[in-house]
Write an enzyme that holds these catalytic residues in place. Structure first.
Site, mmCIF file in Angstrom:
data_model
loop_
_atom_site.group_PDB
_atom_site.id
_atom_site.type_symbol
_atom_site.label_atom_id
_atom_site.label_comp_id
_atom_site.label_asym_id
_atom_site.label_seq_id
_atom_site.Cartn_x
_atom_site.Cartn_y
_atom_site.Cartn_z
ATOM 1 N N LYS A 81 0.812 -1.222 0.000
ATOM 2 C CA LYS A 81 0.000 0.000 0.000
ATOM 3 C C LYS A 81 0.847 1.275 0.000
ATOM 4 O O LYS A 81 0.426 2.300 -0.503
ATOM 5 C CB LYS A 81 -0.985 -0.011 1.174
ATOM 6 C CG LYS A 81 -2.061 -1.080 1.001
ATOM 7 C CD LYS A 81 -3.065 -1.118 2.121
ATOM 8 C CE LYS A 81 -3.897 -2.389 1.995
ATOM 9 N NZ LYS A 81 -4.879 -2.564 3.054
ATOM 10 N N ASP A 117 -10.001 1.692 2.425
ATOM 11 C CA ASP A 117 -10.053 0.881 3.657
ATOM 12 C C ASP A 117 -10.656 1.689 4.799
ATOM 13 O O ASP A 117 -11.499 1.196 5.556
ATOM 14 C CB ASP A 117 -8.628 0.485 4.115
ATOM 15 C CG ASP A 117 -8.039 -0.627 3.273
ATOM 16 O OD1 ASP A 117 -8.802 -1.463 2.765
ATOM 17 O OD2 ASP A 117 -6.801 -0.647 3.129
HETATM 18 P P1 NDP Z 1 0.603 -4.734 10.111
HETATM 19 O O1 NDP Z 1 1.522 -5.878 9.827
HETATM 20 O O2 NDP Z 1 0.886 -3.411 9.527
HETATM 21 O O3 NDP Z 1 0.490 -4.530 11.733
HETATM 22 C C1 NDP Z 1 0.304 -5.621 12.575
HETATM 23 C C2 NDP Z 1 -0.061 -5.131 13.992
HETATM 24 O O4 NDP Z 1 -0.472 -6.288 14.735
HETATM 25 C C3 NDP Z 1 1.073 -4.498 14.764
HETATM 26 O O5 NDP Z 1 0.543 -3.485 15.591
HETATM 27 C C4 NDP Z 1 1.617 -5.671 15.602
HETATM 28 O O6 NDP Z 1 2.243 -5.256 16.803
HETATM 29 C C5 NDP Z 1 0.333 -6.379 15.930
HETATM 30 N N1 NDP Z 1 0.480 -7.817 16.202
HETATM 31 C C6 NDP Z 1 0.761 -8.797 15.326
HETATM 32 N N2 NDP Z 1 0.723 -9.985 15.935
HETATM 33 C C7 NDP Z 1 0.408 -9.757 17.243
HETATM 34 C C8 NDP Z 1 0.211 -10.586 18.384
HETATM 35 N N3 NDP Z 1 0.340 -11.908 18.303
HETATM 36 N N4 NDP Z 1 -0.108 -10.004 19.561
HETATM 37 C C9 NDP Z 1 -0.253 -8.661 19.648
HETATM 38 N N5 NDP Z 1 -0.074 -7.811 18.611
HETATM 39 C C10 NDP Z 1 0.252 -8.363 17.413
HETATM 40 O O7 NDP Z 1 -0.849 -5.276 9.719
HETATM 41 P P2 NDP Z 1 -2.048 -4.462 9.046
HETATM 42 O O8 NDP Z 1 -2.331 -3.245 9.836
HETATM 43 O O9 NDP Z 1 -1.832 -4.359 7.592
HETATM 44 O O10 NDP Z 1 -3.251 -5.522 9.239
HETATM 45 C C11 NDP Z 1 -3.834 -5.738 10.500
HETATM 46 C C12 NDP Z 1 -5.028 -6.652 10.356
HETATM 47 O O11 NDP Z 1 -6.040 -6.012 9.597
HETATM 48 C C13 NDP Z 1 -4.733 -7.973 9.652
HETATM 49 O O12 NDP Z 1 -5.285 -9.025 10.413
HETATM 50 C C14 NDP Z 1 -5.455 -7.847 8.325
HETATM 51 O O13 NDP Z 1 -5.916 -9.103 7.857
HETATM 52 C C15 NDP Z 1 -6.627 -6.944 8.701
HETATM 53 N N6 NDP Z 1 -7.225 -6.185 7.586
HETATM 54 C C16 NDP Z 1 -8.562 -6.327 7.318
HETATM 55 C C17 NDP Z 1 -9.164 -5.609 6.296
HETATM 56 C C18 NDP Z 1 -10.622 -5.792 6.006
HETATM 57 O O14 NDP Z 1 -11.090 -5.295 4.962
HETATM 58 N N7 NDP Z 1 -11.382 -6.427 6.853
HETATM 59 C C19 NDP Z 1 -8.402 -4.651 5.461
HETATM 60 C C20 NDP Z 1 -7.005 -4.547 5.832
HETATM 61 C C21 NDP Z 1 -6.458 -5.303 6.859
HETATM 62 P P3 NDP Z 1 3.833 -4.938 16.884
HETATM 63 O O15 NDP Z 1 3.993 -3.518 16.460
HETATM 64 O O16 NDP Z 1 4.164 -5.164 18.310
HETATM 65 O O17 NDP Z 1 4.514 -5.909 15.959
#
Ligand code: NDP
Length: 264
Positions: free
Chosen positions: A63, A99
């Site tokens: 993105k 989004d």
């Molecule tokens: P990113 O990879 O940019 O960010 C991931 C985030 O999740 C970070 O804040 C990370 O924390 C945290 N994280 C990951 N694993 C864990 C865990 N086990 N415990 C606690 N925190 C965790 O992801 P995106 O923002 O791109 O996507 C986030 C979610 O949104 C995804 O599940 C994706 O599928 C969903 N999504 C849904 C959409 C829809 O249309 N419904 C559209 C776009 C996304 P840290 O900083 O500590 O690593």
């Protein structure tokens, strides 16, 4: 016939081709939508132009590349630095973020929500936090690690790590914005925090769709109104489709067709 596609890596799981093809078919629009696994995001612009595509959606992890690939950006995409929809008009690439308005519409179906807690601070939280604040919600961010919180602090959001979290006033809505539960069985934050915030919340949302995550299971057990990420996915798709077809169909006309993708 006009060609549309989703670019990302992976893309095999994406519902977007089904959502858009059902809508083209149902509305009698001469378009077809495919998927393209793009490994190197810096090739996005050239691939888009070489394939003579009219419009595209861009998903993880491209993105920010999509933002850089455009000639023109709408004001909101400029503000958040992430593009998930590109449309070609007169040889120029125009970029939008659908989004965030998709998420805003999905949560606006809950009533009396003012204070919102995001669990997670990734790319999706970045654009959705801004649109919610612009719409008058108060958004706070709780994240596992401190690193990603810096950009939110700079924008004036209230932020916490698990270690610094303290609940002064109840949150109306708690949202899982992490990928916890997507491919594993983890909760997005320690259970003690979840118990505290969910018990006082009016509703809970998970942006993950198509499965019951541990977060969603927990919130249902607390008898809270819940939603998974399906409405967000549907609404971001409808708004993208409006751009693809130059607004010749209404939101409800598109919704009527696109929602069929969720029962097939
Ligand atoms: P990113 O990879 O940019 O960010 C991931 C985030 O999740 C970070 O804040 C990370 O924390 C945290 N994280 C990951 N694993 C864990 C865990 N086990 N415990 C606690 N925190 C965790 O992801 P995106 O923002 O791109 O996507 C986030 C979610 O949104 C995804 O599940 C994706 O599928 C969903 N999504 C849904 C959409 C829809 O249309 N419904 C559209 C776009 C996304 P840290 O900083 O500590 O690593």
């Amino acid at each position: 016939m006009q060609l549309f596609s989703i670019f990302g890596n992976p893309v095999s799981h994406s519902k977007s081709p089904l959502m858009h093809n059902l809508s083209f078919q149902g509305l009698g629009y001469n378009g077809v939508y495919t998927r393209y696994k793009l490994e190197n995001g810096s090739e996005l612009r050239n691939k888009f132009l070489d394939l003579n595509i009219k419009g595209a959606n861009i998903t993880v992890p491209h993105k920010e590349y999509a933002f850089k690939a455009c000639d023109e950006l709408d004001i909101f995409a400029q503000k958040v630095g992430a593009v998930n929809t590109i449309v070609k008009k007169e040889g120029k690439l125009y970029g939008y973020n659908t989004d965030a308005p998709g998420f805003l519409k999905a949560i606006s179906e809950f009533e009396n929500i003012k204070r919102v807690l995001f669990l997670g601070a990734g790319g999706t939280a970045q654009s959705t936090s801004v649109i919610l604040r612009d719409a008058g919600y108060e958004v706070s961010i709780l994240n596992r690690s401190a690193g990603r919180l810096e950009r939110y602090n700079k924008k004036g959001f209230k932020t916490f790590t698990f270690e610094t979290f303290k609940l002064d006033e109840a949150f109306d809505l708690v949202v899982n914005m992490t990928s916890a539960g997507l491919e594993d069985d983890s909760l997005p934050c320690p259970i003690e925090i979840l118990e505290e915030v969910v018990s006082k919340a009016k509703a809970c949302v998970d942006v993950i769709y198509g499965k019951e995550t541990p977060f969603l299971k927990f919130t249902k057990e607390q008898n809270k109104p819940t939603k998974d990420g399906s409405d967000m996915l549907l609404y971001q798709g409808i708004i993208a489709f409006e751009y693809f077809c130059d607004h010749q169909f209404t939101f409800d006309e598109i919704k009527e067709q696109m929602k069929k993708a969720f029962i097939l």
